[in-house]
Design a protein around this motif. Structure first.
Motif, PDB file in Angstrom:
ATOM      1  N   SER A 104      20.173   2.049  35.514  1.00 30.36           N
ATOM      2  CA  SER A 104      20.886   2.097  34.601  1.00 30.36           C
ATOM      3  C   SER A 104      20.286   3.020  33.392  1.00 30.36           C
ATOM      4  CB  SER A 104      21.233   0.643  34.341  1.00 30.36           C
ATOM      5  OG  SER A 104      19.571   0.022  34.095  1.00 30.36           O
ATOM      6  N   PRO A 105      20.868   4.209  33.218  1.00 33.04           N
ATOM      7  CA  PRO A 105      20.252   4.511  31.571  1.00 33.04           C
ATOM      8  C   PRO A 105      21.329   4.038  30.807  1.00 33.04           C
ATOM      9  CG  PRO A 105      21.835   6.256  32.960  1.00 33.04           C
ATOM     10  CD  PRO A 105      21.596   4.657  34.030  1.00 33.04           C
ATOM     11  N   ASN A 125      26.625   1.291  27.004  1.00 34.87           N
ATOM     12  CA  ASN A 125      26.390   1.814  25.653  1.00 34.87           C
ATOM     13  C   ASN A 125      25.801   0.273  24.737  1.00 34.87           C
ATOM     14  OD1 ASN A 125      26.827   2.694  23.542  1.00 34.87           O
ATOM     15  ND2 ASN A 125      28.822   2.478  22.692  1.00 34.87           N
ATOM     16  N   THR A 126      24.834   0.293  23.747  1.00 35.19           N
ATOM     17  CA  THR A 126      24.568  -0.507  23.267  1.00 35.19           C
ATOM     18  C   THR A 126      24.025   0.225  21.787  1.00 35.19           C
ATOM     19  OG1 THR A 126      21.763  -1.361  22.535  1.00 35.19           O
ATOM     20  CG2 THR A 126      22.118   0.776  24.141  1.00 35.19           C
ATOM     21  N   HIS A 165      16.987  -0.021  22.556  1.00 34.91           N
ATOM     22  CA  HIS A 165      17.097  -0.271  23.987  1.00 34.91           C
ATOM     23  C   HIS A 165      17.575   0.747  24.646  1.00 34.91           C
ATOM     24  CE1 HIS A 165      18.965  -4.552  22.529  1.00 34.91           C
ATOM     25  NE2 HIS A 165      17.585  -4.375  22.254  1.00 34.91           N
ATOM     26  N   ALA A 166      18.013   2.197  24.349  1.00 35.75           N
ATOM     27  CA  ALA A 166      18.256   3.364  24.606  1.00 35.75           C
ATOM     28  C   ALA A 166      17.279   4.202  24.891  1.00 35.75           C
ATOM     29  CB  ALA A 166      19.168   3.975  23.551  1.00 35.75           C
ATOM     30  N   ASP A 167      18.184   4.525  26.226  1.00 38.51           N
ATOM     31  CA  ASP A 167      17.439   5.920  26.735  1.00 38.51           C
ATOM     32  C   ASP A 167      17.949   7.108  26.670  1.00 38.51           C
ATOM     33  OD1 ASP A 167      15.979   4.534  28.602  1.00 38.51           O
ATOM     34  OD2 ASP A 167      17.986   3.765  29.160  1.00 38.51           O
ATOM     35  N   MET A 218      13.944   5.309  19.794  1.00 38.41           N
ATOM     36  CA  MET A 218      13.961   5.079  20.449  1.00 38.41           C
ATOM     37  C   MET A 218      12.848   5.650  21.251  1.00 38.41           C
ATOM     38  SD  MET A 218      17.730   7.506  21.233  1.00 38.41           S
ATOM     39  CE  MET A 218      17.110   7.173  22.586  1.00 38.41           C
ATOM     40  N   PRO A 219      12.463   4.309  22.666  1.00 39.79           N
ATOM     41  CA  PRO A 219      10.913   4.893  23.252  1.00 39.79           C
ATOM     42  C   PRO A 219      11.229   6.314  24.393  1.00 39.79           C
ATOM     43  CG  PRO A 219      12.792   2.688  23.934  1.00 39.79           C
ATOM     44  CD  PRO A 219      12.801   3.684  23.141  1.00 39.79           C
ATOM     45  N   SER A 220      10.194   6.375  24.172  1.00 39.09           N
ATOM     46  CA  SER A 220      10.186   7.346  25.606  1.00 39.09           C
ATOM     47  C   SER A 220      10.226   6.808  26.552  1.00 39.09           C
ATOM     48  CB  SER A 220       8.383   8.140  24.808  1.00 39.09           C
ATOM     49  OG  SER A 220       8.667   9.030  23.878  1.00 39.09           O
TER      50      SER A 220
END
Lengths: 113, 144, 359
Positions: free
Chosen positions: B7-8, B42-43, B48-50, B73-75
């Motif tokens: 769930s990307p 969609n965020t 929260h996003a990839d 955005m986190p890695s």
């Protein structure tokens, strides 16, 4: 299609002409500037119901014009736009963004270089 | 380990696009195309996003905005440039207020072509992004 | 004394589909003033006339905005045709009318969806967009594109719709009416939707006139002007009434747009019956000279396309005054005095199109 009337007036008569139109019940449709050689051609368009007319100023590049935002309130948006994109000097703006309405990197891109 | 591929989550930012690609990105998220069936959500929150979807070219104003979203955005993360303008500036390349495509400021992983990009192409881009995301998270966990 | 604070709103905000920035001056929860600043999506495409000739510029005009794309292309072409004295074949004018009205339906459905999203009714958003996909399928069938079509050219259109297609479209619209009625009932009759819309953001008739509002924003405040009545394209041969509402609140703006969807279906039906059999396009000779202000009714209101030619293939000036730009003062007006929680809904009720506005 209906013909379109464009009346050229002198810079001093702008405010009196605009007040006359306001009294007749016209609304402001748009203000458009065009660079013509070293002059600016500024066209104010008004409409009453389906009638449409324009008045036009021709001013030299460094000239100052009066803002019509005291008469037609929405004019401040168009005038700030002209100021930002063309570098036209406008006096007595009701809300003056000082050139920051459009946040551009290249200032006054439509001005004759 | 590779939960991201199940769930990307994606974040979408409108650079200076004409809206054409934006509404197609939104069309992907609504019925008929519906990428939510792949677990994609969609965020609005970058943390929260990839996957980062960008439409439209880059100018001086939004340069900082997209960089900020990217940094938050986190890695692992993947950047997808959607549409001709995001790829290289497109029809607006010669405009005074356009610096060019997204790759002027961010490392773009996937380019989706089209003006406007079709929903099928966007979904294809997202699916490719998911595969890349898995690869990236693998190399991160191996590096540890 | 209540404290004043300034809340910056945008450019990236979950409810905003596009970047715009507002500084909201608040007194507790009430908005006292809103000050916009724009430029996040400004491209400067009006200046591209120096690099693209007047025929290539059609492609740029269509990309002023991806939602209103068709009418932008049509408005620009009509303006050029007027300066060159070109009489466009009638079939082309009818086809432009049909595509134009389909654009209006898809744009209003898109807006209904975004509005539902803004007041937190997710399933209504999805339903509106599901219906909208049918229109996009019809566009794809006839033009090959879903959002940007490139069927307009100076002198006419590039593609035709045969009589079978037109019959099929009428059938699709007939079927769609039932779904539309069910969908719009939720907007008009649902209790919780009504509480979000009724009495919120009132714009009086006088204010709407004074602030130069256009389109549904103006018509829902009781002003009866619709530039389609000027009779461009095929509108002079079609019968329709201007839809208005005297109330001026968010509910009225929703109601007017919903009625316009049904009206557009009716206009398409009339056009499909009356469409004459002529050629689609004329060969254009020469270059535009002179100037013209074309007024066209976008889904969001009156748009102005100004072109000025000089007898060469490059124009002196193209200027587009888009409806959202004209509606900004009204938006600032309705924001004054509202609750902070109503800001997203109110911004949406003008149907903002920022990409149009900033060009």
């Amino acid at each position: 299609m209906t013909t379109q009337s464009i009346t050229t007036i002198s810079n001093e008569n702008l405010i009196s002409e605009v007040i006359k139109l306001k009294d007749e019940g016209y609304r402001l449709v748009q203000i458009c500037a065009t660079t013509v050689n070293s002059e600016y051609e500024i066209t104010y368009s008004f409409a009453l119901d389906y009638e449409f007319l324009c008045i036009r100023l021709m001013i030299p590049e460094e000239a100052e014009i009066m803002s019509i935002s005291q008469v037609f309130a929405p004019a401040f948006l168009y005038e700030n736009e002209m100021k930002d994109l063309f570098g036209i000097k406008i006096n007595a703006l009701s809300l003056d963004y000082q050139g920051n309405f459009y946040r551009l990197e290249q200032k006054t891109p439509y001005k004759n270089q | 380990m590779s939960f991201a591929s199940k769930s990307p989550w994606l974040i979408h930012y409108d650079g200076s696009s004409c809206n054409g690609c934006d509404i197609e990105v939104l069309a992907c998220l609504t019925p008929v195309y519906d990428v939510e069936r792949f677990g994609v959500i969609n965020t609005g929150n970058p943390k929260h996003a990839d996957i980062f979807l960008i439409t439209g070219g880059i100018n001086k104003q939004n340069e900082e905005v997209v960089k900020q979203i990217y940094d938050q955005m986190p890695s692992p993360k993947v950047v997808v440039a959607v549409g001709a303008c995001a790829c290289n500036g497109g029809i607006f390349k010669e405009c005074y207020n356009i610096m060019g495509g997204v790759d002027k400021v961010l490392p773009v992983d996937i380019y989706v072509s089209g003006c406007a990009a079709r929903p099928e192409a966007i979904i294809d881009g997202v699916v490719k992004a998911v595969a890349l995301l898995d690869e990236k998270s693998k190399s991160i966990s191996q590096g540890r | 004394m209540s404290a004043r604070s300034i809340v910056p709103f945008g450019p990236q905000h979950p409810v905003l589909p596009e970047p715009i920035h507002l500084d909201l001056v608040l007194e507790d929860e009430t908005v006292i003033e809103a000050i916009p600043s724009i430029g996040f999506v400004h491209r400067g495409l009006e200046k591209l006339v120096e690099k693209k000739d007047f025929q290539d510029y059609v492609y740029v005009a269509e990309r002023i905005c991806g939602i209103c794309s068709f009418i932008h292309g049509m408005g620009y072409c009509s303006a050029i045709e007027s300066t060159m004295g070109i009489e466009v074949p009638r079939r082309a004018e009818y086809l432009r009318t049909i595509w134009g009205e389909m654009s209006r339906i898809h744009s209003h459905l898109l807006w209904l969806g975004l509005l539902a999203d803004a007041f937190g009714f997710e399933s209504l958003f999805m339903q509106s967009w599901k219906l909208r996909e049918k229109i996009l399928d019809m566009f794809e069938m006839t033009t090959g594109g879903r959002v940007i079509f490139s069927v307009n050219q100076i002198g006419g259109v590039k593609r035709d719709m045969d009589s079978d297609t037109l019959k099929l479209f009428i059938k699709i619209f007939d079927d769609m009416k039932k779904e539309l009625t069910a969908l719009t009932k939720a907007f008009l009759n649902d209790y919780s939707v009504n509480t979000r819309l009724k009495g919120v953001g009132i714009l009086t008739k006088e204010k709407a006139h004074e602030l130069g509002a256009v389109g549904p924003m103006m018509r829902s405040s009781g002003i009866e002007i619709d530039t389609r009545k000027l009779g461009y394209s095929a509108y002079n041969e079609l019968d329709f009434q201007v839809i208005t509402s005297p109330v001026g609140d968010s509910y009225a703006r929703t109601e007017v747009r919903i009625n316009e969807i049904f009206q557009s279906i009716e206009i398409i039906r009339q056009a499909a019956q009356k469409i004459p059999d002529t050629e689609l396009s004329l060969v254009v000779k020469g270059f535009p000279s002179g100037e013209y202000f074309m007024r066209a009714e976008q889904p969001r209101g009156e748009a102005i396309y100004y072109v000025k030619g000089n007898g060469t293939k490059f124009l002196d000036r193209v200027r587009v005054r888009t409806p959202t730009f004209a509606n900004l003062p009204s938006m600032l007006e309705v924001l004054k005095g509202c609750q902070l929680a109503d800001v997203p809904t109110l911004i949406l009720t003008i149907d903002p199109c920022i990409s149009c506005t900033e060009r």
